[in-house]
Design a protein around this motif. Structure first.
Motif, short mmCIF file in Angstrom:
data_model
loop_
_atom_site.label_atom_id
_atom_site.label_comp_id
_atom_site.label_asym_id
_atom_site.label_seq_id
_atom_site.Cartn_x
_atom_site.Cartn_y
_atom_site.Cartn_z
N ARG A 192 0.82 -1.21 0.00
CA ARG A 192 0.00 0.00 0.00
C ARG A 192 0.85 1.26 0.00
N THR A 193 1.96 1.22 0.73
CA THR A 193 2.77 2.43 0.85
C THR A 193 3.71 2.61 -0.34
N GLY A 194 3.83 1.56 -1.20
CA GLY A 194 4.75 1.69 -2.34
C GLY A 194 4.37 2.83 -3.27
N PRO A 195 3.14 2.87 -3.80
CA PRO A 195 2.75 3.97 -4.68
C PRO A 195 2.86 5.32 -4.01
N ARG A 196 2.52 5.39 -2.70
CA ARG A 196 2.63 6.66 -2.00
C ARG A 196 4.09 7.11 -1.93
N ALA A 197 4.98 6.14 -1.74
CA ALA A 197 6.39 6.50 -1.67
C ALA A 197 6.93 6.96 -3.02
N ARG A 198 6.39 6.35 -4.08
CA ARG A 198 6.87 6.75 -5.41
C ARG A 198 6.33 8.10 -5.83
N GLY A 199 5.18 8.53 -5.29
CA GLY A 199 4.61 9.81 -5.67
C GLY A 199 5.51 10.99 -5.36
N PRO A 200 5.97 11.17 -4.11
CA PRO A 200 6.89 12.28 -3.82
C PRO A 200 8.20 12.20 -4.60
N ALA A 201 8.69 10.98 -4.81
CA ALA A 201 9.94 10.84 -5.57
C ALA A 201 9.75 11.31 -7.01
N ARG A 202 8.61 10.92 -7.60
CA ARG A 202 8.36 11.34 -8.98
C ARG A 202 8.16 12.84 -9.05
N ALA A 203 7.46 13.41 -8.07
CA ALA A 203 7.28 14.86 -8.04
C ALA A 203 8.62 15.57 -7.91
N GLY A 204 9.52 15.01 -7.09
CA GLY A 204 10.84 15.59 -6.97
C GLY A 204 11.62 15.52 -8.27
N GLN A 205 11.46 14.44 -9.01
CA GLN A 205 12.13 14.32 -10.31
C GLN A 205 11.62 15.37 -11.29
N TYR A 206 10.30 15.57 -11.29
CA TYR A 206 9.73 16.58 -12.19
C TYR A 206 10.20 17.98 -11.80
N LEU A 207 10.27 18.25 -10.52
CA LEU A 207 10.75 19.56 -10.08
C LEU A 207 12.20 19.78 -10.47
N ALA A 208 13.01 18.73 -10.29
CA ALA A 208 14.41 18.84 -10.70
C ALA A 208 14.54 19.07 -12.19
N LEU A 209 13.70 18.37 -12.98
CA LEU A 209 13.73 18.55 -14.43
C LEU A 209 13.31 19.96 -14.82
N LEU A 210 12.26 20.49 -14.18
CA LEU A 210 11.83 21.85 -14.47
C LEU A 210 12.91 22.86 -14.09
N GLY A 211 13.56 22.63 -12.95
CA GLY A 211 14.64 23.52 -12.56
C GLY A 211 15.79 23.50 -13.56
N TYR A 212 16.10 22.32 -14.06
CA TYR A 212 17.18 22.20 -15.04
C TYR A 212 16.80 22.89 -16.35
N LEU A 213 15.55 22.73 -16.78
CA LEU A 213 15.10 23.39 -18.00
C LEU A 213 15.12 24.91 -17.83
N ALA A 214 14.71 25.38 -16.66
CA ALA A 214 14.76 26.82 -16.40
C ALA A 214 16.19 27.34 -16.42
N PHE A 215 17.10 26.54 -15.87
CA PHE A 215 18.52 26.92 -15.87
C PHE A 215 19.06 27.03 -17.29
N LEU A 216 18.65 26.11 -18.16
CA LEU A 216 19.11 26.14 -19.54
C LEU A 216 18.45 27.27 -20.33
N ALA A 217 17.18 27.53 -20.05
CA ALA A 217 16.45 28.52 -20.83
C ALA A 217 16.75 29.95 -20.41
N PHE A 218 17.23 30.16 -19.20
CA PHE A 218 17.44 31.51 -18.69
C PHE A 218 18.35 32.35 -19.59
#
Length: 284
Positions: free
Chosen positions: A5-31
């Motif tokens: 039961r806790t597996g999907p919940r644990a993967r949710g924050p990790a995936r959100a962190g990956q997306y945030l890191a990707l957005l930060g990297y794209l912003a860094f490149l686009a600036f």
């Protein structure tokens, strides 16, 4: 059960962190690019402001008119296009058969090719420019686009070979063996089976060689003397004053135009690469 039961919940924050890191990297490149575009359309009054805004209050094309009026940007862009396209084409034509033979016949040749790639990339530009200049002088290729193309081909060839070797090794040799069993000759096998699967890799390698030559500055600065032969990166330095003071508006406008060909070529070839990869997967 609790672990399930806790597996999907644990993967949710990790995936959100990956997306945030990707957005930060794209912003860094686009600036830098977004700031360049903003500066290119700003009038002189806004450029002199201590707190410039992201979006120009009064967008203007004056910087572009001034840039084209002060420097031969079209001629320099044509020189860069000829040098970059020629270097990319020659590098791919030379590196493709070399990569195929090296990847398929593993042994001392493959090891030597890998060592050549590493050693060639370790040499700095300053170390090779003097002997390179003397060689081109003896060949009467100083201040010519032909000499510059030759330099670009030699400089990009090792990495192009290394890239294509990886793509060749990704193509299963069993496909060529199956074609041979069906009666196809060596040349037909290479053209009908191997070449279509290598097409995305060849396109990616050509893109790398083109962008490397298009953005190169040091060799072009040393080898090209007359203004009519100079490439676009060299001409961009003419917007700098004698004491290093930049004419920021025209420089940003010219630099923005200089980035467009690379972006257009990348966008076009990226779609073709993706289509080639999907086609290769279906064929295999």
């Amino acid at each position: 059960m609790s672990g399930v039961r806790t597996g999907p919940r644990a993967r949710g924050p990790a995936r959100a962190g990956q997306y945030l890191a990707l957005l930060g990297y794209l912003a860094f490149l686009a600036f830098p690019f977004l700031w360049l575009v903003s500066t290119a359309f700003k009038p002189a009054r806004e450029l002199a402001s201590l707190h410039p805004a992201w979006i120009p209050d009064e967008p203007t094309l004056a910087n572009f008119r001034q840039a084209f009026g002060e420097q031969p940007l079209l001629g320099a862009a044509a020189n860069s296009l000829v040098a970059a396209a020629s270097a990319a084409l020659i590098a791919v034509v030379v590196a493709t058969p070399m990569a195929y033979v090296t990847a398929r016949r593993r042994g001392r040749l493959s090891a030597a090719a890998g060592a050549w790639v590493v050693v060639s990339q370790a040499f700095p530009f300053v170390l090779v420019i003097i002997p390179l200049f003397l060689v081109l002088k003896n060949l009467h290729l100083i201040n010519t686009l032909s000499g510059l193309v030759m330099v670009y081909v030699v400089w990009s060839l090792p990495f192009a070979l290394w890239m294509l070797m990886g793509y060749v090794r990704a193509v299963p040799a069993e496909l060529e063996e199956a074609a041979a069993v069906d009666g196809a000759g060596r040349l037909r096998t290479l053209l009908s089976v191997t070449a279509p699967l290598l097409a995305p890799g060849i396109a990616a390698t050509a893109l790398f060689a083109f962008i490397t030559a298009w953005n190169e500055f040091f060799f072009a600065l040393v080898l090209l003397k007359t203004p009519e032969k100079q490439t676009l990166p060299v001409v961009l330095t003419h917007f700098l004053g004698a004491e290093g003071v930049a004419d920021l508006g025209p420089l940003a406008a010219a630099a923005f135009l200089a980035t467009l060909p690379s972006l257009v070529v990348f966008a076009l070839i990226q779609k073709w690469i993706t289509g080639g990869m999907l086609a290769g997967a279906v064929k295999s």
